[in-house]
Design a protein around this motif. Sequence first.
Motif, PDB file in Angstrom:
ATOM      1  N   VAL A 123     -20.263 -97.779 -43.958  1.00  0.00           N
ATOM      2  CA  VAL A 123     -19.640 -96.583 -43.397  1.00  0.00           C
ATOM      3  C   VAL A 123     -19.711 -96.630 -41.870  1.00  0.00           C
ATOM      4  O   VAL A 123     -18.714 -96.393 -41.177  1.00  0.00           O
ATOM      5  CB  VAL A 123     -20.303 -95.292 -43.932  1.00  0.00           C
ATOM      6  CG1 VAL A 123     -19.825 -94.062 -43.153  1.00  0.00           C
ATOM      7  CG2 VAL A 123     -20.017 -95.120 -45.408  1.00  0.00           C
ATOM      8  N   SER A 126     -17.372 -99.325 -40.470  1.00  0.00           N
ATOM      9  CA  SER A 126     -15.983 -98.891 -40.599  1.00  0.00           C
ATOM     10  C   SER A 126     -15.644 -97.817 -39.577  1.00  0.00           C
ATOM     11  O   SER A 126     -14.545 -97.821 -39.009  1.00  0.00           O
ATOM     12  CB  SER A 126     -15.723 -98.360 -42.010  1.00  0.00           C
ATOM     13  OG  SER A 126     -15.969 -99.361 -42.959  1.00  0.00           O
ATOM     14  N   GLN A 127     -16.566 -96.913 -39.336  1.00  0.00           N
ATOM     15  CA  GLN A 127     -16.337 -95.879 -38.320  1.00  0.00           C
ATOM     16  C   GLN A 127     -16.193 -96.511 -36.944  1.00  0.00           C
ATOM     17  O   GLN A 127     -15.341 -96.099 -36.147  1.00  0.00           O
ATOM     18  CB  GLN A 127     -17.479 -94.858 -38.319  1.00  0.00           C
ATOM     19  CG  GLN A 127     -17.270 -93.712 -37.356  1.00  0.00           C
ATOM     20  CD  GLN A 127     -16.096 -92.837 -37.741  1.00  0.00           C
ATOM     21  OE1 GLN A 127     -16.067 -92.296 -38.836  1.00  0.00           O
ATOM     22  NE2 GLN A 127     -15.126 -92.678 -36.851  1.00  0.00           N
ATOM     23  N   LEU A 130     -12.690 -97.909 -36.620  1.00  0.00           N
ATOM     24  CA  LEU A 130     -11.723 -96.832 -36.371  1.00  0.00           C
ATOM     25  C   LEU A 130     -11.850 -96.302 -34.943  1.00  0.00           C
ATOM     26  O   LEU A 130     -10.836 -96.063 -34.275  1.00  0.00           O
ATOM     27  CB  LEU A 130     -11.920 -95.704 -37.385  1.00  0.00           C
ATOM     28  CG  LEU A 130     -10.844 -94.620 -37.391  1.00  0.00           C
ATOM     29  CD1 LEU A 130      -9.485 -95.206 -37.753  1.00  0.00           C
ATOM     30  CD2 LEU A 130     -11.214 -93.518 -38.370  1.00  0.00           C
ATOM     31  N   ILE A 160      -6.788 -96.539 -42.922  1.00  0.00           N
ATOM     32  CA  ILE A 160      -8.178 -96.861 -42.566  1.00  0.00           C
ATOM     33  C   ILE A 160      -9.011 -95.577 -42.572  1.00  0.00           C
ATOM     34  O   ILE A 160     -10.112 -95.536 -43.130  1.00  0.00           O
ATOM     35  CB  ILE A 160      -8.254 -97.562 -41.193  1.00  0.00           C
ATOM     36  CG1 ILE A 160      -7.657 -98.968 -41.265  1.00  0.00           C
ATOM     37  CG2 ILE A 160      -9.702 -97.616 -40.687  1.00  0.00           C
ATOM     38  CD1 ILE A 160      -7.504 -99.638 -39.905  1.00  0.00           C
ATOM     39  N   GLU A 163      -9.556 -94.349 -46.224  1.00  0.00           N
ATOM     40  CA  GLU A 163     -10.539 -95.198 -46.914  1.00  0.00           C
ATOM     41  C   GLU A 163     -11.948 -94.946 -46.386  1.00  0.00           C
ATOM     42  O   GLU A 163     -12.914 -94.913 -47.164  1.00  0.00           O
ATOM     43  CB  GLU A 163     -10.178 -96.676 -46.753  1.00  0.00           C
ATOM     44  CG  GLU A 163      -8.878 -97.079 -47.411  1.00  0.00           C
ATOM     45  CD  GLU A 163      -8.982 -97.228 -48.903  1.00  0.00           C
ATOM     46  OE1 GLU A 163     -10.094 -97.492 -49.402  1.00  0.00           O
ATOM     47  OE2 GLU A 163      -7.949 -97.066 -49.568  1.00  0.00           O
ATOM     48  N   LEU A 164     -12.080 -94.741 -45.076  1.00  0.00           N
ATOM     49  CA  LEU A 164     -13.387 -94.480 -44.481  1.00  0.00           C
ATOM     50  C   LEU A 164     -13.965 -93.165 -45.004  1.00  0.00           C
ATOM     51  O   LEU A 164     -15.142 -93.110 -45.380  1.00  0.00           O
ATOM     52  CB  LEU A 164     -13.286 -94.437 -42.956  1.00  0.00           C
ATOM     53  CG  LEU A 164     -14.522 -93.947 -42.207  1.00  0.00           C
ATOM     54  CD1 LEU A 164     -15.728 -94.825 -42.514  1.00  0.00           C
ATOM     55  CD2 LEU A 164     -14.253 -93.905 -40.716  1.00  0.00           C
ATOM     56  N   GLU A 165     -13.158 -92.112 -45.058  1.00  0.00           N
ATOM     57  CA  GLU A 165     -13.657 -90.843 -45.564  1.00  0.00           C
ATOM     58  C   GLU A 165     -14.041 -90.943 -47.038  1.00  0.00           C
ATOM     59  O   GLU A 165     -15.034 -90.360 -47.469  1.00  0.00           O
ATOM     60  CB  GLU A 165     -12.632 -89.724 -45.347  1.00  0.00           C
ATOM     61  CG  GLU A 165     -12.608 -89.224 -43.920  1.00  0.00           C
ATOM     62  CD  GLU A 165     -13.988 -88.822 -43.394  1.00  0.00           C
ATOM     63  OE1 GLU A 165     -14.673 -87.989 -44.036  1.00  0.00           O
ATOM     64  OE2 GLU A 165     -14.396 -89.362 -42.351  1.00  0.00           O
ATOM     65  N   ARG A 168     -17.356 -92.708 -47.132  1.00  0.00           N
ATOM     66  CA  ARG A 168     -18.417 -91.806 -46.681  1.00  0.00           C
ATOM     67  C   ARG A 168     -18.795 -90.824 -47.800  1.00  0.00           C
ATOM     68  O   ARG A 168     -19.970 -90.622 -48.099  1.00  0.00           O
ATOM     69  CB  ARG A 168     -17.959 -91.045 -45.438  1.00  0.00           C
ATOM     70  CG  ARG A 168     -19.028 -90.196 -44.796  1.00  0.00           C
ATOM     71  CD  ARG A 168     -18.528 -89.371 -43.606  1.00  0.00           C
ATOM     72  NE  ARG A 168     -17.560 -89.999 -42.764  1.00  0.00           N
ATOM     73  CZ  ARG A 168     -17.829 -90.822 -41.743  1.00  0.00           C
ATOM     74  NH1 ARG A 168     -19.084 -91.130 -41.466  1.00  0.00           N
ATOM     75  NH2 ARG A 168     -16.862 -91.333 -41.015  1.00  0.00           N
TER      76      ARG A 168
END
Length: 190
Positions: A123, A126-127, A130, A160, A163-165, A168
Amino acid sequence: VVAALAIQEPQPLFDPYALRTTATRSSGSLVIKGVKALVPQASSAELFVIGVMVEEEPRLLVIPAATPGVRVEDDPAMGIRAAGTGRVLFEDCAVPEENLLGMSEDYRDVVRRARLAWAACAVGTSQAVLDQVVPYVKDRTAFGEPIGYRQAVAFTISNIAIELEALRLVTWRAAARLDELGARHLDRPV
Protein backbone atom coordinates in the motif's frame (compact mmCIF):
# COMPACT_ATOMS: atom_id res chain seq x y z
CA VAL A 1 18.20 -4.65 20.69
CA VAL A 2 17.40 -4.60 16.98
CA ALA A 3 15.72 -7.83 15.87
CA ALA A 4 14.70 -8.92 12.37
CA LEU A 5 12.06 -11.44 11.39
CA ALA A 6 13.31 -13.79 8.65
CA ILE A 7 10.78 -16.16 7.08
CA GLN A 8 11.06 -15.54 3.31
CA GLU A 9 13.42 -17.78 1.30
CA PRO A 10 14.95 -17.09 -2.12
CA GLN A 11 12.88 -19.39 -4.31
CA PRO A 12 9.97 -18.95 -6.70
CA LEU A 13 6.50 -19.64 -5.30
CA PHE A 14 7.84 -19.64 -1.75
CA ASP A 15 5.66 -21.59 0.67
CA PRO A 16 6.19 -20.51 4.31
CA TYR A 17 5.00 -23.93 5.50
CA ALA A 18 7.53 -25.88 3.42
CA LEU A 19 10.75 -24.23 4.57
CA ARG A 20 14.12 -25.27 3.19
CA THR A 21 15.96 -23.80 6.19
CA THR A 22 16.37 -26.61 8.69
CA ALA A 23 17.37 -26.99 12.33
CA THR A 24 18.69 -30.42 13.31
CA ARG A 25 18.99 -31.49 16.94
CA SER A 26 22.52 -32.36 18.00
CA SER A 27 23.45 -32.95 21.67
CA GLY A 28 21.34 -30.19 23.21
CA SER A 29 21.84 -27.78 20.33
CA LEU A 30 20.13 -26.98 17.04
CA VAL A 31 22.31 -26.83 13.94
CA ILE A 32 20.85 -24.49 11.32
CA LYS A 33 21.38 -24.64 7.55
CA GLY A 34 19.65 -22.48 4.98
CA VAL A 35 19.13 -19.03 3.48
CA LYS A 36 16.62 -16.30 4.28
CA ALA A 37 15.83 -13.50 1.83
CA LEU A 38 14.26 -10.03 2.04
CA VAL A 39 15.11 -9.74 5.73
CA PRO A 40 14.34 -6.17 6.89
CA GLN A 41 17.27 -4.38 8.57
CA ALA A 42 19.43 -7.49 8.15
CA SER A 43 22.75 -5.65 8.31
CA SER A 44 21.90 -3.84 11.57
CA ALA A 45 20.03 -6.63 13.38
CA GLU A 46 21.51 -8.03 16.57
CA LEU A 47 19.01 -10.91 16.68
CA PHE A 48 17.24 -12.89 13.97
CA VAL A 49 13.91 -14.57 14.58
CA ILE A 50 13.78 -17.10 11.77
CA GLY A 51 11.41 -19.71 10.46
CA VAL A 52 12.95 -23.19 10.38
CA MET A 53 11.82 -26.76 9.93
CA VAL A 54 12.41 -28.74 13.12
CA GLU A 55 11.46 -32.39 12.77
CA GLU A 56 9.12 -31.69 9.81
CA GLU A 57 7.33 -28.88 11.67
CA PRO A 58 7.76 -25.12 11.01
CA ARG A 59 8.91 -23.26 14.12
CA LEU A 60 10.46 -19.94 15.14
CA LEU A 61 14.02 -19.77 16.38
CA VAL A 62 16.08 -16.91 17.85
CA ILE A 63 19.64 -16.62 16.56
CA PRO A 64 22.07 -13.88 17.64
CA ALA A 65 23.64 -12.20 14.60
CA ALA A 66 27.12 -12.77 16.06
CA THR A 67 26.66 -16.56 16.07
CA PRO A 68 29.43 -18.35 14.11
CA GLY A 69 28.04 -19.51 10.77
CA VAL A 70 25.68 -16.54 10.29
CA ARG A 71 26.51 -14.33 7.30
CA VAL A 72 24.57 -11.29 6.01
CA GLU A 73 24.61 -10.14 2.38
CA ASP A 74 22.96 -7.18 0.69
CA ASP A 75 19.61 -8.07 -0.95
CA PRO A 76 17.92 -4.82 -2.05
CA ALA A 77 14.24 -4.94 -3.02
CA MET A 78 12.64 -2.57 -5.48
CA GLY A 79 10.10 -0.27 -3.86
CA ILE A 80 11.08 -1.02 -0.25
CA ARG A 81 14.68 0.15 -0.15
CA ALA A 82 14.01 1.95 3.15
CA ALA A 83 13.56 -1.47 4.79
CA GLY A 84 17.26 -2.21 4.20
CA THR A 85 16.55 -5.78 3.16
CA GLY A 86 19.33 -8.33 3.19
CA ARG A 87 19.97 -12.03 2.72
CA VAL A 88 21.03 -14.09 5.74
CA LEU A 89 22.94 -17.34 5.25
CA PHE A 90 23.15 -19.98 7.97
CA GLU A 91 26.00 -22.44 7.51
CA ASP A 92 26.13 -25.02 10.28
CA CYS A 93 25.52 -22.48 13.01
CA ALA A 94 24.57 -23.92 16.37
CA VAL A 95 22.29 -22.44 19.05
CA PRO A 96 20.84 -23.94 22.25
CA GLU A 97 17.46 -25.70 21.96
CA GLU A 98 16.09 -23.12 24.42
CA ASN A 99 16.17 -20.62 21.54
CA LEU A 100 13.05 -22.24 20.00
CA LEU A 101 10.01 -19.96 20.37
CA GLY A 102 6.50 -21.25 20.93
CA MET A 103 4.94 -24.03 18.92
CA SER A 104 3.97 -24.56 15.29
CA GLU A 105 0.69 -22.63 15.77
CA ASP A 106 2.69 -19.60 16.93
CA TYR A 107 4.68 -19.80 13.71
CA ARG A 108 1.44 -19.83 11.69
CA ASP A 109 0.24 -16.72 13.54
CA VAL A 110 3.50 -14.92 12.74
CA VAL A 111 3.14 -15.84 9.05
CA ARG A 112 -0.39 -14.40 9.00
CA ARG A 113 0.81 -11.17 10.56
CA ALA A 114 3.88 -10.97 8.30
CA ARG A 115 1.68 -11.28 5.21
CA LEU A 116 -0.38 -8.38 6.50
CA ALA A 117 2.79 -6.33 7.02
CA TRP A 118 3.89 -7.02 3.43
CA ALA A 119 0.43 -5.93 2.23
CA ALA A 120 0.85 -2.68 4.15
CA CYS A 121 4.26 -2.20 2.49
CA ALA A 122 2.58 -2.68 -0.89
CA VAL A 123 0.00 0.00 0.00
CA GLY A 124 2.76 2.43 0.94
CA THR A 125 4.79 1.71 -2.19
CA SER A 126 1.69 2.10 -4.39
CA GLN A 127 0.83 5.40 -2.71
CA ALA A 128 4.38 6.63 -3.41
CA VAL A 129 3.94 5.72 -7.09
CA LEU A 130 0.68 7.66 -7.28
CA ASP A 131 2.20 10.62 -5.43
CA GLN A 132 4.99 10.77 -8.04
CA VAL A 133 2.96 10.11 -11.18
CA VAL A 134 0.17 12.70 -10.65
CA PRO A 135 2.45 15.76 -10.62
CA TYR A 136 4.49 14.25 -13.46
CA VAL A 137 1.52 13.91 -15.84
CA LYS A 138 0.46 17.47 -14.96
CA ASP A 139 3.92 18.92 -15.69
CA ARG A 140 5.02 16.79 -18.67
CA THR A 141 3.77 18.23 -21.95
CA ALA A 142 3.30 16.68 -25.37
CA PHE A 143 1.63 18.25 -28.38
CA GLY A 144 1.27 21.55 -26.51
CA GLU A 145 -0.60 20.28 -23.44
CA PRO A 146 0.06 18.23 -20.26
CA ILE A 147 -0.06 14.49 -20.94
CA GLY A 148 -2.56 14.17 -18.10
CA TYR A 149 -5.13 15.78 -20.39
CA ARG A 150 -4.99 12.71 -22.65
CA GLN A 151 -7.85 10.36 -21.92
CA ALA A 152 -5.72 7.20 -21.95
CA VAL A 153 -3.27 8.68 -19.45
CA ALA A 154 -6.00 10.08 -17.20
CA PHE A 155 -7.86 6.75 -17.17
CA THR A 156 -4.65 4.89 -16.34
CA ILE A 157 -3.96 7.21 -13.39
CA SER A 158 -7.59 6.81 -12.24
CA ASN A 159 -7.23 3.03 -12.37
CA ILE A 160 -4.07 3.23 -10.25
CA ALA A 161 -5.97 5.28 -7.65
CA ILE A 162 -8.91 2.85 -7.66
CA GLU A 163 -6.65 -0.19 -7.27
CA LEU A 164 -4.71 1.55 -4.49
CA GLU A 165 -7.86 2.32 -2.51
CA ALA A 166 -9.05 -1.26 -2.95
CA LEU A 167 -5.68 -2.57 -1.72
CA ARG A 168 -5.79 -0.19 1.26
CA LEU A 169 -9.32 -1.28 2.23
CA VAL A 170 -8.52 -4.98 1.88
CA THR A 171 -5.43 -4.52 4.06
CA TRP A 172 -7.45 -2.68 6.73
CA ARG A 173 -10.14 -5.34 6.66
CA ALA A 174 -7.58 -8.12 6.96
CA ALA A 175 -5.98 -6.30 9.92
CA ALA A 176 -9.36 -5.93 11.62
CA ARG A 177 -10.19 -9.61 11.09
CA LEU A 178 -6.78 -10.68 12.37
CA ASP A 179 -7.24 -8.53 15.48
CA GLU A 180 -10.70 -10.05 15.97
CA LEU A 181 -9.22 -13.55 15.65
CA GLY A 182 -6.51 -12.66 18.17
CA ALA A 183 -9.07 -11.29 20.61
CA ARG A 184 -11.11 -14.49 20.39
CA HIS A 185 -7.96 -16.57 20.81
CA LEU A 186 -7.15 -14.70 24.01
CA ASP A 187 -10.77 -14.93 25.22
CA ARG A 188 -11.13 -11.16 25.22
CA PRO A 189 -14.37 -9.46 24.21
CA VAL A 190 -14.42 -8.39 20.56
